[in-house]
Design an enzyme around this catalytic site. Sequence first.
Site, PDB file in Angstrom:
ATOM      1  N   ASN A 210     -13.954  25.781  68.889  1.00  0.00           N
ATOM      2  CA  ASN A 210     -14.840  24.966  67.978  1.00  0.00           C
ATOM      3  C   ASN A 210     -13.981  23.685  67.593  1.00  0.00           C
ATOM      4  O   ASN A 210     -12.744  23.845  67.580  1.00  0.00           O
ATOM      5  CB  ASN A 210     -15.820  25.449  67.120  1.00  0.00           C
ATOM      6  CG  ASN A 210     -15.176  26.415  66.153  1.00  0.00           C
ATOM      7  OD1 ASN A 210     -14.389  25.883  65.491  1.00  0.00           O
ATOM      8  ND2 ASN A 210     -15.459  27.543  66.272  1.00  0.00           N
ATOM      9  N   ASP A 278     -19.320  33.142  68.082  1.00  0.00           N
ATOM     10  CA  ASP A 278     -20.316  33.993  68.213  1.00  0.00           C
ATOM     11  C   ASP A 278     -20.467  34.980  69.480  1.00  0.00           C
ATOM     12  O   ASP A 278     -20.857  36.105  69.468  1.00  0.00           O
ATOM     13  CB  ASP A 278     -21.680  33.480  67.836  1.00  0.00           C
ATOM     14  CG  ASP A 278     -21.914  32.828  66.800  1.00  0.00           C
ATOM     15  OD1 ASP A 278     -21.357  33.280  65.655  1.00  0.00           O
ATOM     16  OD2 ASP A 278     -22.364  31.646  66.589  1.00  0.00           O
ATOM     17  N   LYS A 288      -6.879  31.182  87.144  1.00  0.00           N
ATOM     18  CA  LYS A 288      -7.319  30.046  86.787  1.00  0.00           C
ATOM     19  C   LYS A 288      -8.697  29.673  87.566  1.00  0.00           C
ATOM     20  O   LYS A 288      -8.324  29.928  88.849  1.00  0.00           O
ATOM     21  CB  LYS A 288      -6.336  28.890  86.930  1.00  0.00           C
ATOM     22  CG  LYS A 288      -7.001  27.765  86.582  1.00  0.00           C
ATOM     23  CD  LYS A 288      -5.952  26.631  86.614  1.00  0.00           C
ATOM     24  CE  LYS A 288      -6.835  24.988  86.430  1.00  0.00           C
ATOM     25  NZ  LYS A 288      -5.824  24.123  86.783  1.00  0.00           N
ATOM     26  N   PRO A 307     -18.046  40.576  67.499  1.00  0.00           N
ATOM     27  CA  PRO A 307     -18.189  41.192  66.091  1.00  0.00           C
ATOM     28  C   PRO A 307     -18.499  40.270  65.059  1.00  0.00           C
ATOM     29  O   PRO A 307     -17.864  39.280  65.052  1.00  0.00           O
ATOM     30  CB  PRO A 307     -17.082  42.046  65.827  1.00  0.00           C
ATOM     31  CG  PRO A 307     -15.778  41.279  66.536  1.00  0.00           C
ATOM     32  CD  PRO A 307     -16.765  40.782  68.012  1.00  0.00           C
ATOM     33  N   ASP A 308     -19.072  40.722  64.116  1.00  0.00           N
ATOM     34  CA  ASP A 308     -19.731  39.650  62.883  1.00  0.00           C
ATOM     35  C   ASP A 308     -18.737  40.189  61.855  1.00  0.00           C
ATOM     36  O   ASP A 308     -18.980  41.136  61.332  1.00  0.00           O
ATOM     37  CB  ASP A 308     -21.094  40.108  62.554  1.00  0.00           C
ATOM     38  CG  ASP A 308     -21.490  39.053  61.667  1.00  0.00           C
ATOM     39  OD1 ASP A 308     -20.642  38.750  60.627  1.00  0.00           O
ATOM     40  OD2 ASP A 308     -22.802  38.582  61.522  1.00  0.00           O
ATOM     41  N   ILE A 309     -17.934  39.573  61.527  1.00  0.00           N
ATOM     42  CA  ILE A 309     -16.600  39.758  60.583  1.00  0.00           C
ATOM     43  C   ILE A 309     -17.378  39.858  59.321  1.00  0.00           C
ATOM     44  O   ILE A 309     -16.999  41.034  58.565  1.00  0.00           O
ATOM     45  CB  ILE A 309     -15.469  38.921  60.745  1.00  0.00           C
ATOM     46  CG1 ILE A 309     -14.955  38.979  61.960  1.00  0.00           C
ATOM     47  CG2 ILE A 309     -14.518  39.114  59.747  1.00  0.00           C
ATOM     48  CD1 ILE A 309     -13.769  37.820  62.275  1.00  0.00           C
ATOM     49  N   LEU A 310     -17.940  38.653  58.765  1.00  0.00           N
ATOM     50  CA  LEU A 310     -18.521  38.787  57.635  1.00  0.00           C
ATOM     51  C   LEU A 310     -19.374  39.850  57.073  1.00  0.00           C
ATOM     52  O   LEU A 310     -19.372  40.594  56.197  1.00  0.00           O
ATOM     53  CB  LEU A 310     -19.260  37.366  57.466  1.00  0.00           C
ATOM     54  CG  LEU A 310     -19.896  37.088  55.971  1.00  0.00           C
ATOM     55  CD1 LEU A 310     -19.064  37.368  54.521  1.00  0.00           C
ATOM     56  CD2 LEU A 310     -20.707  36.057  55.994  1.00  0.00           C
ATOM     57  N   LYS A 341     -28.823  33.791  55.603  1.00  0.00           N
ATOM     58  CA  LYS A 341     -27.672  34.636  55.848  1.00  0.00           C
ATOM     59  C   LYS A 341     -27.148  35.382  54.674  1.00  0.00           C
ATOM     60  O   LYS A 341     -26.492  36.496  55.013  1.00  0.00           O
ATOM     61  CB  LYS A 341     -26.672  33.515  56.193  1.00  0.00           C
ATOM     62  CG  LYS A 341     -25.014  33.815  56.769  1.00  0.00           C
ATOM     63  CD  LYS A 341     -24.413  32.680  57.103  1.00  0.00           C
ATOM     64  CE  LYS A 341     -23.219  33.189  57.580  1.00  0.00           C
ATOM     65  NZ  LYS A 341     -22.268  32.049  58.121  1.00  0.00           N
ATOM     66  N   LYS A 345     -26.556  39.393  55.685  1.00  0.00           N
ATOM     67  CA  LYS A 345     -25.054  39.744  55.875  1.00  0.00           C
ATOM     68  C   LYS A 345     -24.638  40.477  54.497  1.00  0.00           C
ATOM     69  O   LYS A 345     -23.425  41.010  54.693  1.00  0.00           O
ATOM     70  CB  LYS A 345     -24.206  38.558  56.146  1.00  0.00           C
ATOM     71  CG  LYS A 345     -24.745  38.100  57.412  1.00  0.00           C
ATOM     72  CD  LYS A 345     -23.588  37.217  58.249  1.00  0.00           C
ATOM     73  CE  LYS A 345     -24.123  36.778  59.484  1.00  0.00           C
ATOM     74  NZ  LYS A 345     -22.899  36.107  60.316  1.00  0.00           N
TER      75      LYS A 345
END
Length: 410
Positions: A210, A278, A288, A307-310, A341, A345
């Site tokens: 991103n 995500d 390639k 994995p959702d780190i937070l 959120k 979380k």
Amino acid sequence: MTQKRILLIISGGIAAYKSLELIRELGRRDIACRCILTKAGQEFVTPLSVSALSGDKVYTELFDLNEEAEMGHIELSRSADLVVVCPATADLMGKAAAGLANDLASTTLLATDKPVLIVPAMNVRMWQHPATQRNIETLRADGVTVMEPDEGAMACGEFGPGRLPEIPAIVSEIERALQGNNAGALKGVHALVTAGPTREPLDPVRFLSNHSSGRQGYAIADALIKLGASVTLVSGPVALTPPAGADFVPVETARQMLKACEEALPADVFISVAAVADWRPARAATKKLKIKGAGSEHPAMELIENPDILKTIAHKRKNRPDLVIGFAAETHDVEEHAEAKLARKNCDWIVANDVSGDVMGGAENEIVLIMRDRSERWPRMGKEDVARQLATRIAVTLGDGGAGAKLAAE
């Protein structure tokens, strides 16, 4: 917040032109400059250019009846929060070390009751001369902060230590000095910060990522360090230099970032600023991926959730930080999504920001700080200003018994 003000003494030397850039950068951080320009300094920059950038009168002469009537040199020496000499010549440092006062600059340094920061710039032989080094030792023993010069090629053609430090380093040192009594507010606190994007490989040369620049996370890490915190900065790939004093852990993928965060625990505060992917490809190609020609089908790509780190850190039973802060980058319904959120979380705070414009990768941010019982909308400001304000809020919160204690009381 009351605007900070420095008294900037610009002495002679080719590096004097960089003082103009310094004034500009300090202005961007809402730090006002009142300037003294020595006679030698006027050989390199003009009072008019200094005045135009500082927005204030420039002082040049000790025995000027008009200037003394408007602001005497004693008052001038005490009119700011910090006195900065940049660039500082060997001559001016020698005068200051010996307590001489035969011009406005040296008189000001002798008369001031404010902290003094000296930023040297001179020929390598002059810097290394025993007399200069004795003067530096004397100044430091007197409580003056003297920065170390950079090493490199000089205008005189020689190479070695003596170059003026880079402007960001000088600005950082000025900000550190201006912290004053808050400088140790987070002493003994371990802060864990994530920053930047993650990269999820598609094949050996391509990846999913991103536009995150990492600037906000790096600024927060720097602001926490300036308040005395021990900071572990876990960062995805960015084109930034880690702040001085940070325990820097570079990573690429979301799984690597989670592993680095868990290994950095325990921490008193966790600030999840990184823009973590995500999703990742279920299987990264080992070679390639090739276009097979016109009319061929596009390769199918199966994605799986990262994995959702937070959420992982916030739900820990053991080693959960007292204060867990997440960032919510949204393009619409910012506060609604951020509040959801926070609950989902198990965060203590969410810093919500609208990234529909030029925020991601840009220099400014406009945020809403959402806590469990209230929210605050902050005006649009530079990312460094956001970082300082957030770091100060963290210091106040942890100093009041910590977020964990507050939540337990609820």
